[in-house]
Design a protein around this motif. Structure first.
Motif, mmCIF file in Angstrom:
data_model
loop_
_atom_site.group_PDB
_atom_site.id
_atom_site.type_symbol
_atom_site.label_atom_id
_atom_site.label_comp_id
_atom_site.label_asym_id
_atom_site.label_seq_id
_atom_site.Cartn_x
_atom_site.Cartn_y
_atom_site.Cartn_z
ATOM 1 N N ASN A 1 0.861 -1.182 0.000
ATOM 2 C CA ASN A 1 0.000 0.000 0.000
ATOM 3 C C ASN A 1 0.898 1.231 0.000
ATOM 4 O OD1 ASN A 1 -2.062 1.822 0.187
ATOM 5 N ND2 ASN A 1 -2.476 1.470 2.358
ATOM 6 N N TRP A 2 1.070 1.822 -1.157
ATOM 7 C CA TRP A 2 1.949 2.978 -1.301
ATOM 8 C C TRP A 2 1.237 4.255 -0.872
ATOM 9 C CZ3 TRP A 2 6.950 2.097 -2.537
ATOM 10 C CH2 TRP A 2 7.255 0.839 -3.063
ATOM 11 N N VAL A 3 2.003 5.185 -0.339
ATOM 12 C CA VAL A 3 1.473 6.492 0.047
ATOM 13 C C VAL A 3 2.058 7.534 -0.902
ATOM 14 C CG1 VAL A 3 1.411 8.256 1.855
ATOM 15 C CG2 VAL A 3 1.155 5.840 2.451
ATOM 16 N N SER A 4 1.211 8.412 -1.412
ATOM 17 C CA SER A 4 1.654 9.398 -2.387
ATOM 18 C C SER A 4 2.159 10.670 -1.714
ATOM 19 C CB SER A 4 0.518 9.757 -3.341
ATOM 20 O OG SER A 4 -0.507 10.451 -2.653
ATOM 21 N N ALA A 5 3.088 11.340 -2.398
ATOM 22 C CA ALA A 5 3.602 12.633 -1.944
ATOM 23 C C ALA A 5 3.939 13.476 -3.162
ATOM 24 C CB ALA A 5 4.843 12.439 -1.068
ATOM 25 N N GLY A 6 3.677 14.779 -3.081
ATOM 26 C CA GLY A 6 4.086 15.683 -4.146
ATOM 27 C C GLY A 6 2.959 16.223 -4.997
ATOM 28 N N THR A 7 3.276 17.265 -5.754
ATOM 29 C CA THR A 7 2.294 17.982 -6.564
ATOM 30 C C THR A 7 1.886 17.230 -7.821
ATOM 31 O OG1 THR A 7 4.120 19.141 -7.659
ATOM 32 C CG2 THR A 7 3.095 20.239 -5.767
ATOM 33 N N GLY A 8 2.687 16.249 -8.233
ATOM 34 C CA GLY A 8 2.366 15.524 -9.458
ATOM 35 C C GLY A 8 1.069 14.750 -9.378
ATOM 36 N N TRP A 9 0.669 14.356 -8.182
ATOM 37 C CA TRP A 9 -0.548 13.562 -8.018
ATOM 38 C C TRP A 9 -1.805 14.372 -8.271
ATOM 39 C CZ3 TRP A 9 -0.132 8.463 -7.789
ATOM 40 C CH2 TRP A 9 1.114 7.941 -7.463
ATOM 41 N N GLN A 10 -1.758 15.663 -7.984
ATOM 42 C CA GLN A 10 -2.901 16.529 -8.284
ATOM 43 C C GLN A 10 -2.929 16.898 -9.764
ATOM 44 O OE1 GLN A 10 -0.742 17.426 -5.561
ATOM 45 N NE2 GLN A 10 -2.067 16.172 -4.268
ATOM 46 N N THR A 11 -1.758 17.208 -10.300
ATOM 47 C CA THR A 11 -1.686 17.654 -11.689
ATOM 48 C C THR A 11 -2.068 16.547 -12.666
ATOM 49 O OG1 THR A 11 0.117 19.150 -11.047
ATOM 50 C CG2 THR A 11 -0.202 18.753 -13.405
ATOM 51 N N TYR A 12 -1.658 15.319 -12.365
ATOM 52 C CA TYR A 12 -1.899 14.197 -13.275
ATOM 53 C C TYR A 12 -2.724 13.107 -12.595
ATOM 54 C CZ TYR A 12 1.780 16.613 -15.795
ATOM 55 O OH TYR A 12 2.518 17.576 -16.448
ATOM 56 N N ALA A 13 -3.738 13.541 -11.873
ATOM 57 C CA ALA A 13 -4.570 12.605 -11.102
ATOM 58 C C ALA A 13 -5.186 11.524 -11.984
ATOM 59 C CB ALA A 13 -5.663 13.372 -10.362
ATOM 60 N N ASN A 14 -5.743 11.900 -13.116
ATOM 61 C CA ASN A 14 -6.412 10.927 -13.980
ATOM 62 C C ASN A 14 -5.431 9.903 -14.544
ATOM 63 O OD1 ASN A 14 -8.882 12.176 -13.577
ATOM 64 N ND2 ASN A 14 -8.669 13.488 -15.395
ATOM 65 N N GLU A 15 -4.294 10.372 -15.001
ATOM 66 C CA GLU A 15 -3.308 9.471 -15.599
ATOM 67 C C GLU A 15 -2.730 8.507 -14.560
ATOM 68 O OE1 GLU A 15 -3.472 12.702 -15.879
ATOM 69 O OE2 GLU A 15 -2.941 13.434 -17.888
ATOM 70 N N LEU A 16 -2.360 9.032 -13.396
ATOM 71 C CA LEU A 16 -1.711 8.199 -12.381
ATOM 72 C C LEU A 16 -2.692 7.271 -11.674
ATOM 73 C CD1 LEU A 16 0.784 10.799 -10.841
ATOM 74 C CD2 LEU A 16 1.288 8.928 -12.422
ATOM 75 N N ALA A 17 -3.980 7.545 -11.804
ATOM 76 C CA ALA A 17 -4.979 6.645 -11.216
ATOM 77 C C ALA A 17 -4.946 5.271 -11.868
ATOM 78 C CB ALA A 17 -6.376 7.258 -11.355
ATOM 79 N N ALA A 18 -4.340 5.158 -13.045
ATOM 80 C CA ALA A 18 -4.280 3.880 -13.760
ATOM 81 C C ALA A 18 -3.074 3.023 -13.363
ATOM 82 C CB ALA A 18 -4.241 4.145 -15.271
ATOM 83 N N LEU A 19 -2.262 3.474 -12.413
ATOM 84 C CA LEU A 19 -1.138 2.657 -11.961
ATOM 85 C C LEU A 19 -1.640 1.324 -11.416
ATOM 86 C CD1 LEU A 19 0.963 5.419 -10.173
ATOM 87 C CD2 LEU A 19 1.743 4.044 -12.125
ATOM 88 N N PRO A 20 -0.927 0.234 -11.670
ATOM 89 C CA PRO A 20 -1.435 -1.098 -11.313
ATOM 90 C C PRO A 20 -1.149 -1.529 -9.880
ATOM 91 C CG PRO A 20 0.604 -1.331 -12.509
ATOM 92 C CD PRO A 20 0.312 0.149 -12.472
ATOM 93 N N TYR A 21 -0.987 -0.590 -8.976
ATOM 94 C CA TYR A 21 -0.809 -0.920 -7.566
ATOM 95 C C TYR A 21 -1.559 0.109 -6.716
ATOM 96 C CZ TYR A 21 3.184 2.158 -8.687
ATOM 97 O OH TYR A 21 3.976 3.151 -9.182
ATOM 98 N N THR A 22 -1.765 -0.223 -5.454
ATOM 99 C CA THR A 22 -2.580 0.607 -4.565
ATOM 100 C C THR A 22 -1.793 1.817 -4.072
ATOM 101 O OG1 THR A 22 -3.801 -1.328 -3.811
ATOM 102 C CG2 THR A 22 -3.920 0.643 -2.431
ATOM 103 N N VAL A 23 -2.377 2.988 -4.255
ATOM 104 C CA VAL A 23 -1.756 4.224 -3.776
ATOM 105 C C VAL A 23 -2.765 4.982 -2.917
ATOM 106 C CG1 VAL A 23 -0.636 6.395 -4.386
ATOM 107 C CG2 VAL A 23 -0.306 4.376 -5.843
ATOM 108 N N THR A 24 -2.406 5.249 -1.677
ATOM 109 C CA THR A 24 -3.237 6.028 -0.768
ATOM 110 C C THR A 24 -2.739 7.465 -0.741
ATOM 111 O OG1 THR A 24 -3.665 4.107 0.633
ATOM 112 C CG2 THR A 24 -4.026 6.268 1.615
ATOM 113 N N ALA A 25 -3.643 8.414 -0.818
ATOM 114 C CA ALA A 25 -3.270 9.821 -0.835
ATOM 115 C C ALA A 25 -2.626 10.226 0.482
ATOM 116 C CB ALA A 25 -4.497 10.685 -1.106
#
Length: 233
Positions: free
Chosen positions: A161-185
């Motif tokens: 269960n990965w935890v996200s950090a940084g501005t890239g997650w807001q800017t590219y939310a739609n694209e990064l949502a397709a990553l094949p592993y679990t990411v918690t904000a």
């Protein structure tokens, strides 16, 4: 081991300074995108005065080496070099992506962190890190500047269960949502000197310092492609 390290970072919109004396941290931090050159040295003065210590009393000077804003990284390393040169201090460069992983651990205890800073031009500065028992962070994905879709295409699933950090997650939310592993904000948006100084302490304990002349930034993006406006080719 007693240690006194000053750290500063101006690599993103956040401007921050932290002073570590043994296990105590004195810090200042402010989101000030266009005022780093005005803010950072007064912050240095404030933490030194609060701790009642002089620059010459320090063991090392740490800095956010990037990646991040090209101008911001240059400002940070330039000021850090000036301070270190004047006080004859060794320097320690710390990854801003890794510093955000350390911040996630500080705030929530996260030990598996994926950092993404908006790099503009449709890309992110990217790194995945797993915290080790000794406090160091192992690179799971090497730091890179990369398009979000390329990340998605090249990634494989895992059971963490990965935890996200940084501005890239807001800017590219739609694209990064397709990553094949679990990411918690996560809560961390920017790197901060209070986390940089903790990682710098680990490097200091292992003797990993450089001279002012040897200190260098990490931009990741070596070649910048400028798109010309229509009619100006």
């Amino acid at each position: 081991m007693s240690v006194k390290i000053l750290a500063l970072d101006t690599s993103t919109e956040n401007c921050s300074v932290a002073l570590l004396i043994d296990d105590r941290i004195y810090s200042r931090s402010e989101v000030a995108p266009r005022d780093h050159t005005k803010k950072v040295l007064p912050m240095v003065d404030e933490v030194l005065k609060e701790a009642d210590i002089q620059l010459n009393d320090l063991d090392a000077l740490a800095f956010g080496r990037g990646p991040g804003s090209f101008t911001g990284v240059r400002i940070g390393i330039g000021i850090a070099q000036g301070l270190a040169f004047g006080a004859d201090l060794p320097m320690i460069g710390v990854s801003t992506l890794k510093a955000m992983a350390q911040a996630c651990y500080r705030v929530s205890g996260a030990t598996d962190v994926v950092s993404a800073i908006d790099a503009r031009m449709g890309e992110v500065y990217w790194g995945r890190f797993a915290r080790q028992a000794d406090g160091h962070w192992q690179e799971v994905d090497s730091e890179a500047v990369v398009a979000p879709q390329t990340l998605v295409d090249a990634s494989s699933s895992d059971d963490k269960n990965w935890v996200s950090a940084g501005t890239g997650w807001q800017t590219y939310a739609n694209e990064l949502a397709a990553l094949p592993y679990t990411v918690t904000a996560g809560e961390i948006e920017f790197p901060d000197a209070q986390d940089i100084v903790q990682l710098a302490k680990l490097e200091w304990e292992q003797g990993h310092t450089v001279s002012v002349e040897e200190s260098s930034p990490v931009y990741l993006r070596d070649n910048v492609t400028w798109k010309k406006l229509p009619g100006r080719e």
